[in-house]
Write a protein that holds these residues in place. Structure first.
Motif, PDB file in Angstrom:
ATOM      1  N   GLY A  30      38.754 -33.231  63.990  1.00 43.94           N
ATOM      2  CA  GLY A  30      38.264 -34.601  63.863  1.00 43.94           C
ATOM      3  C   GLY A  30      36.822 -34.744  63.419  1.00 43.94           C
ATOM      4  N   LEU A  31      36.256 -33.704  62.794  1.00 41.30           N
ATOM      5  CA  LEU A  31      34.874 -33.808  62.337  1.00 41.30           C
ATOM      6  C   LEU A  31      34.811 -34.609  61.037  1.00 41.30           C
ATOM      7  N   PRO A  32      34.008 -35.671  60.999  1.00 40.86           N
ATOM      8  CA  PRO A  32      33.906 -36.475  59.772  1.00 40.86           C
ATOM      9  C   PRO A  32      33.170 -35.716  58.661  1.00 40.86           C
ATOM     10  N   VAL A  33      33.604 -35.951  57.425  1.00 42.27           N
ATOM     11  CA  VAL A  33      32.971 -35.338  56.254  1.00 42.27           C
ATOM     12  C   VAL A  33      31.739 -36.162  55.892  1.00 42.27           C
ATOM     13  N   VAL A  34      30.586 -35.490  55.838  1.00 43.39           N
ATOM     14  CA  VAL A  34      29.339 -36.123  55.427  1.00 43.39           C
ATOM     15  C   VAL A  34      29.229 -36.096  53.910  1.00 43.39           C
ATOM     16  N   SER A  35      29.605 -34.960  53.325  1.00 41.59           N
ATOM     17  CA  SER A  35      29.607 -34.830  51.878  1.00 41.59           C
ATOM     18  C   SER A  35      30.530 -33.675  51.503  1.00 41.59           C
ATOM     19  N   ARG A  41      32.739 -23.524  40.012  1.00 46.48           N
ATOM     20  CA  ARG A  41      32.565 -22.242  40.709  1.00 46.48           C
ATOM     21  C   ARG A  41      32.729 -22.364  42.216  1.00 46.48           C
ATOM     22  N   GLY A  42      33.430 -23.373  42.704  1.00 46.36           N
ATOM     23  CA  GLY A  42      33.698 -23.416  44.133  1.00 46.36           C
ATOM     24  C   GLY A  42      33.648 -24.795  44.747  1.00 46.36           C
ATOM     25  N   SER A  43      34.084 -24.858  45.984  1.00 45.33           N
ATOM     26  CA  SER A  43      34.155 -26.112  46.730  1.00 45.33           C
ATOM     27  C   SER A  43      33.353 -25.982  48.009  1.00 45.33           C
ATOM     28  N   GLY A  44      32.982 -27.116  48.561  1.00 49.31           N
ATOM     29  CA  GLY A  44      32.258 -27.126  49.817  1.00 49.31           C
ATOM     30  C   GLY A  44      32.362 -28.474  50.495  1.00 49.31           C
ATOM     31  N   ALA A  45      32.053 -28.505  51.752  1.00 48.31           N
ATOM     32  CA  ALA A  45      32.033 -29.746  52.516  1.00 48.31           C
ATOM     33  C   ALA A  45      31.045 -29.579  53.660  1.00 48.31           C
ATOM     34  N   ILE A  46      30.346 -30.644  53.977  1.00 47.68           N
ATOM     35  CA  ILE A  46      29.468 -30.691  55.138  1.00 47.68           C
ATOM     36  C   ILE A  46      30.108 -31.657  56.118  1.00 47.68           C
ATOM     37  N   LEU A  47      30.320 -31.185  57.341  1.00 53.62           N
ATOM     38  CA  LEU A  47      30.981 -31.980  58.373  1.00 53.62           C
ATOM     39  C   LEU A  47      29.989 -32.328  59.475  1.00 53.62           C
ATOM     40  N   GLU A  48      30.145 -33.489  60.055  1.00 50.29           N
ATOM     41  CA  GLU A  48      29.283 -33.915  61.161  1.00 50.29           C
ATOM     42  C   GLU A  48      29.847 -33.368  62.457  1.00 50.29           C
ATOM     43  N   ALA A  49      29.025 -32.624  63.195  1.00 49.56           N
ATOM     44  CA  ALA A  49      29.486 -32.034  64.454  1.00 49.56           C
ATOM     45  C   ALA A  49      28.519 -32.339  65.593  1.00 49.56           C
ATOM     46  N   GLY A  50      27.856 -33.471  65.537  1.00 52.82           N
ATOM     47  CA  GLY A  50      26.943 -33.812  66.621  1.00 52.82           C
ATOM     48  C   GLY A  50      25.650 -33.027  66.547  1.00 52.82           C
ATOM     49  N   ARG A  51      24.999 -32.901  67.658  1.00 50.00           N
ATOM     50  CA  ARG A  51      23.714 -32.229  67.768  1.00 50.00           C
ATOM     51  C   ARG A  51      23.912 -30.715  67.678  1.00 50.00           C
ATOM     52  N   ALA A  52      23.099 -30.052  66.918  1.00 48.95           N
ATOM     53  CA  ALA A  52      23.173 -28.585  66.796  1.00 48.95           C
ATOM     54  C   ALA A  52      22.045 -27.962  67.610  1.00 48.95           C
ATOM     55  N   THR A  53      22.390 -26.967  68.412  1.00 45.15           N
ATOM     56  CA  THR A  53      21.396 -26.279  69.226  1.00 45.15           C
ATOM     57  C   THR A  53      21.656 -24.781  69.175  1.00 45.15           C
ATOM     58  N   PRO A  54      20.755 -23.998  68.599  1.00 43.62           N
ATOM     59  CA  PRO A  54      20.937 -22.553  68.644  1.00 43.62           C
ATOM     60  C   PRO A  54      20.905 -22.077  70.100  1.00 43.62           C
TER      61      PRO A  54
END
Length: 137
Positions: A30-35, A41-54
């Protein structure tokens, strides 16, 4: 909260089945696509997954988490993705139905989360966790 020098954290996953991975993370998790893009030469997608914390862990801590979540040490590898979700058991069920391998039954950790460990179709270790309500108050 003080501003940090990093504005965004991305975890870049390489997959031989881009379409399948996109369906898994977008449609099942259920992660929304941001872009997204499809190029010669290839495909990609950036998904929104909330706050990122290493999260940095010592080998001893990783062993403890592996033993808690999977019942044995040495399972995680160097990278494991952990995602907080509203219901880790339900989300794990959906992901397993879509091709993920659930590695163990759900567990309640000493820090009061319900965790479920899976391996995604492209082989990524994924921990789903849900903080449990504190009933002592």
């Amino acid at each position: 909260m003080a501003e940090t020098p990093v504005k965004e954290l991305r975890v870049a996953l390489t997959t031989d089945d881009f379409g399948g991975a996109l369906r898994f993370y977008r449609d099942v998790l259920g992660l929304p696509v941001v872009s997204s893009w499809e190029r010669e030469r290839g495909s990609g997608a950036i998904l929104e997954a909330g706050r990122a914390t290493p999260e940095l862990l010592s080998p001893d801590q990783v062993e403890q988490i592996d033993e808690l979540e999977v019942g044995k040490a040495g399972v995680s590898g160097q990278i494991r993705i952990a995602m907080e979700v509203a219901d880790s058991v339900e989300v794990a069920r959906r992901l397993a139905a879509a091709g993920a391998e659930q590695l163990a039954e759900p567990v309640v950790t000493p820090w009061s989360d319900r965790n479920v460990r899976l391996r995604t179709p492209e082989g990524i270790q994924l921990t789903l966790f849900t903080p449990l309500e504190d009933d002592s108050s």
